[in-house]
Write a protein that holds these residues in place. Structure first.
Motif, short mmCIF file in Angstrom:
data_model
loop_
_atom_site.label_atom_id
_atom_site.label_comp_id
_atom_site.label_asym_id
_atom_site.label_seq_id
_atom_site.Cartn_x
_atom_site.Cartn_y
_atom_site.Cartn_z
N ASN A 186 0.74 -1.19 -0.14
CA ASN A 186 -0.07 0.21 -0.03
C ASN A 186 0.94 1.36 -0.03
N GLU A 187 0.38 2.18 -0.82
CA GLU A 187 1.10 3.50 -0.86
C GLU A 187 0.28 4.55 -0.10
N ILE A 188 0.84 5.12 0.80
CA ILE A 188 -0.35 5.97 1.79
C ILE A 188 0.28 7.01 2.28
N ASN A 189 -0.47 8.38 1.82
CA ASN A 189 0.00 9.81 2.40
C ASN A 189 -0.42 9.93 3.69
N PHE A 190 0.45 10.60 4.32
CA PHE A 190 -0.10 10.90 5.84
C PHE A 190 0.17 12.53 5.96
N HIS A 191 -0.82 13.11 6.02
CA HIS A 191 -1.00 14.55 6.06
C HIS A 191 -1.00 15.12 7.51
N PHE A 192 0.03 15.75 8.12
CA PHE A 192 -0.15 16.22 9.30
C PHE A 192 -0.52 17.70 9.27
N THR A 193 -1.44 18.19 10.34
CA THR A 193 -1.77 19.52 10.35
C THR A 193 -1.32 19.98 11.79
N GLY A 194 -0.66 21.20 11.97
CA GLY A 194 -0.26 21.76 13.09
C GLY A 194 -0.68 23.44 13.37
N ARG A 195 -0.02 23.94 13.95
CA ARG A 195 -0.04 25.58 14.25
C ARG A 195 1.06 26.16 13.73
N ALA A 196 1.02 27.20 12.87
CA ALA A 196 2.26 27.91 12.51
C ALA A 196 2.56 28.96 13.78
N ALA A 231 9.05 -8.10 4.88
CA ALA A 231 8.33 -6.82 4.94
C ALA A 231 9.20 -5.69 4.64
N ARG A 232 8.50 -4.81 4.09
CA ARG A 232 9.40 -3.61 3.95
C ARG A 232 8.89 -2.32 3.97
N ILE A 233 9.38 -1.31 4.73
CA ILE A 233 8.81 0.06 4.64
C ILE A 233 9.66 1.01 4.29
N HIS A 234 9.23 1.88 3.33
CA HIS A 234 9.84 3.07 2.91
C HIS A 234 9.29 4.36 2.96
N TYR A 235 9.89 5.45 3.05
CA TYR A 235 9.09 6.85 2.80
C TYR A 235 9.80 7.93 2.34
N ALA A 236 8.78 8.75 1.88
CA ALA A 236 9.69 10.05 1.49
C ALA A 236 8.64 11.29 2.12
N ILE A 237 9.41 12.31 2.26
CA ILE A 237 8.69 13.54 2.79
C ILE A 237 8.27 14.05 1.60
N THR A 238 7.19 14.40 1.15
CA THR A 238 6.54 14.91 -0.03
C THR A 238 6.59 16.48 0.46
N TYR A 256 4.58 7.10 2.62
CA TYR A 256 4.70 5.60 2.99
C TYR A 256 4.34 4.79 2.05
N LEU A 257 5.38 3.52 1.60
CA LEU A 257 5.23 2.54 0.81
C LEU A 257 5.43 1.32 1.64
N VAL A 258 4.30 0.60 2.20
CA VAL A 258 4.28 -0.67 3.05
C VAL A 258 4.26 -1.93 2.32
N ARG A 259 5.22 -2.78 2.48
CA ARG A 259 5.01 -4.06 1.86
C ARG A 259 5.17 -5.19 2.92
N ALA A 260 4.56 -6.24 2.49
CA ALA A 260 4.27 -7.56 3.09
C ALA A 260 4.40 -8.68 2.44
N ARG A 261 4.65 -9.94 2.89
CA ARG A 261 4.59 -11.13 1.78
C ARG A 261 3.12 -11.56 1.50
N SER A 262 2.21 -11.18 2.29
CA SER A 262 0.79 -11.61 2.13
C SER A 262 -0.06 -10.78 2.45
N LEU A 263 -1.34 -10.86 1.63
CA LEU A 263 -1.99 -9.55 1.94
C LEU A 263 -2.81 -9.52 3.06
N PRO A 264 -3.05 -10.63 4.01
CA PRO A 264 -3.41 -10.42 5.57
C PRO A 264 -2.17 -9.75 6.20
N GLU A 265 -1.04 -10.20 6.09
CA GLU A 265 0.11 -9.60 6.74
C GLU A 265 0.34 -8.08 6.31
#
Length: 474
Positions: A186-196, A231-238, A256-265
């Motif tokens: 799965n490739e997933i964006n995590f959008h964080f919002t704070g306060r300037a 399993a593998r986890i990769h990330y990039a700050i976009t 994040y790009l999250v990888r695993a050997r099986s779909l349930p995993e």
């Protein structure tokens, strides 16, 4: 003449048109969901060959399907035609020489993949017609394999629901049945919002979204010790929130790009990664929103299909590379490291051969230990349809994937020979399946047995839309 010889002769008579298609697509490299010209080229040749053509299948403007035949089983042959960014390269030159700075290039051989698959489908079409056989062959032109997961969207839309067997291939350095091991992802964006806030005068009033990203990444690195070794986890700050260090960043995004050997995993690991994001938001008093971009299931093998395809590979033998092909390949090998060459063999569990530049044999089924694997959206198809793939030798042994060297070899005679070789194997495999319904039943029984008690969950949620370009194209 047996069926294999007959279908191989048909492939040979039709090859030139499909070599031309491959070369044209090579010359118009287009990335995820932007493959409008490449898709049009595929649709045009499908129509010329007499297929019944549907464009824009599954709501994807660049997806295309051609069908031929009537009644009987439905055999799907899967093709692709998307390129990669930043890999522009002149053809046939064993030195890095971009055609266009930062331009696209076919660094995974999908120009060959699509054309070779359609060549196989066209040969099966002619064989069915010549022999008055019941059965349908479909060519699926699938866009956006490189991170776009189009086949996952196509599965979700039901375009494979009436397919009996799916067949595909991928360009490689060696030839043989693909070991059906890949990583669900799965490739997933995590959008964080704070306060300037002013980072010096009033830092206590700020809530840094960038701090949250960094804390999530730290958590992910600690997680690596406590997840399966495959399993593998990769990330990039976009989006780092801006370039001013004296501002507390109110927004930041990490992909994040999250990888695993099986779909349930995979589903379990993704849940853990989401908890990291929630924890980072809690620590920084920010909020986080996750956004799934794409996802692939892992490949599901099929022993009857793999044995059938291997039988055809053994009978056909390796691609007929000549002395000139080997000499050209040796020039490219001079640009590789010893590790590159060793890795090409290691992927298939083989020991390196000294002085060998091109494939000279067929590697055995189930070769390799599965430690050198990536992800493919063919995996999602394999959960809903019995599926088999082969690796077709089209470039020098040691060629790194997604490299300028691979792009440079995409129009060489060796690439065309390897593409024709793969088309022959896929076509004769398809013909055997159509002529012997017991083979299809065996494949379906194997498929059902492998997935018994395991629910299929498409890694692309129902509310996720494909990232289609905003501009319309004629």
């Amino acid at each position: 003449m047996n069926n294999s010889d007959a279908i191989w002769n048909i492939v040979e008579t039709k090859r030139d048109a499909f070599v031309g298609l491959s070369d044209r697509v090579w010359g118009m490299p287009e990335t995820n969901y932007e493959e409008f010209r490449s898709s049009a080229e595929h649709a045009r040749l499908l129509e010329e060959e007499g297929f019944r053509v549907e464009r824009g299948i599954a709501g994807l403007p660049t997806a295309v399907m051609g069908e031929a035949g009537e009644g009987g089983p439905v055999i799907a042959i899967l093709g692709e035609f998307d390129a990669l960014p930043g890999l522009s390269q002149e053809a046939g030159i064993a030195e890095e020489r971009p055609i266009e700075k930062s331009g696209n290039g076919h660094g995974c051989g999908h120009n060959l993949l699509g054309a070779g698959s359609m060549l196989a489908a066209a040969a099966v079409k002619d064989f069915l017609a010549a022999n008055g056989l019941k059965g349908r062959v479909r060519y699926y032109g699938c866009p956006a394999e490189e991170g776009g997961s189009s086949k996952g969207f196509m599965v979700r839309s039901g375009v494979f629901d009436d397919v009996d067997i799916a067949i595909s291939w991928h360009p490689a350095s060696l030839a043989g049945v693909n070991n059906p091991i890949s990583l669900a992802c799965n490739e997933i964006n995590f959008h964080f919002t704070g306060r300037a806030s002013h980072a010096s005068a009033t830092p206590h009033l700020g809530r840094s979204a960038l701090d949250a990203v960094e804390l999530m990444n730290v958590g992910a690195n600690y997680l690596r010790e406590h997840m399966p070794s495959t399993a593998r986890i990769h990330y990039a700050i976009t989006d780092a929130g801006g370039s001013a260090p004296n501002v507390v960043q109110a927004r930041a995004t990490v992909r994040y790009l999250v990888r695993a050997r099986s779909l349930p995993e995979l589903l379990s690991l993704v849940a853990r990664v989401k908890k990291l994001a929630e924890g980072a938001a809690l620590m920084t008093e920010t909020t986080v929103r996750s956004e799934v971009l794409s996802g692939d299931a892992n490949l599901v093998g099929n022993t009857p299909l793999e044995e059938l395809m291997h039988k055809h590979l053994q009978r056909l033998g390796p691609p007929p590379f000549d002395a000139a092909d080997h000499e050209t390949a040796r020039k490219f090998q001079e640009t590789f490291s010893a590790e590159d060459i060793s890795a090409s063999y290691g992927r298939f569990g083989l020991n390196p051969k000294k002085g060998v530049a091109l494939c000279d044999g067929i590697f055995p089924p189930e070769s390799g230990d599965g430690t050198i694997v990536g992800s493919t959206d063919v995996g999602t198809v394999s959960w809903v349809v019995p599926t088999v793939q082969m690796r077709g030798a089209t470039y020098a042994i040691g060629t790194p994937g997604h490299s300028w060297q691979l792009v440079a070899q995409g129009k060489l005679p060796a690439a065309h020979k390897g593409m024709e070789h793969a088309a022959k194997v896929m076509a004769s495999t398809a013909v055997d399946l159509i002529c012997d319904p017991a083979l299809i039943e065996a494949a379906k029984a194997d498929h059902q047995g492998r997935l018994e008690g395991i629910a299929f969950v498409n890694p692309i949620p129902d509310d996720v839309e494909p990232p289609l370009p905003e501009k319309s194209h004629a």
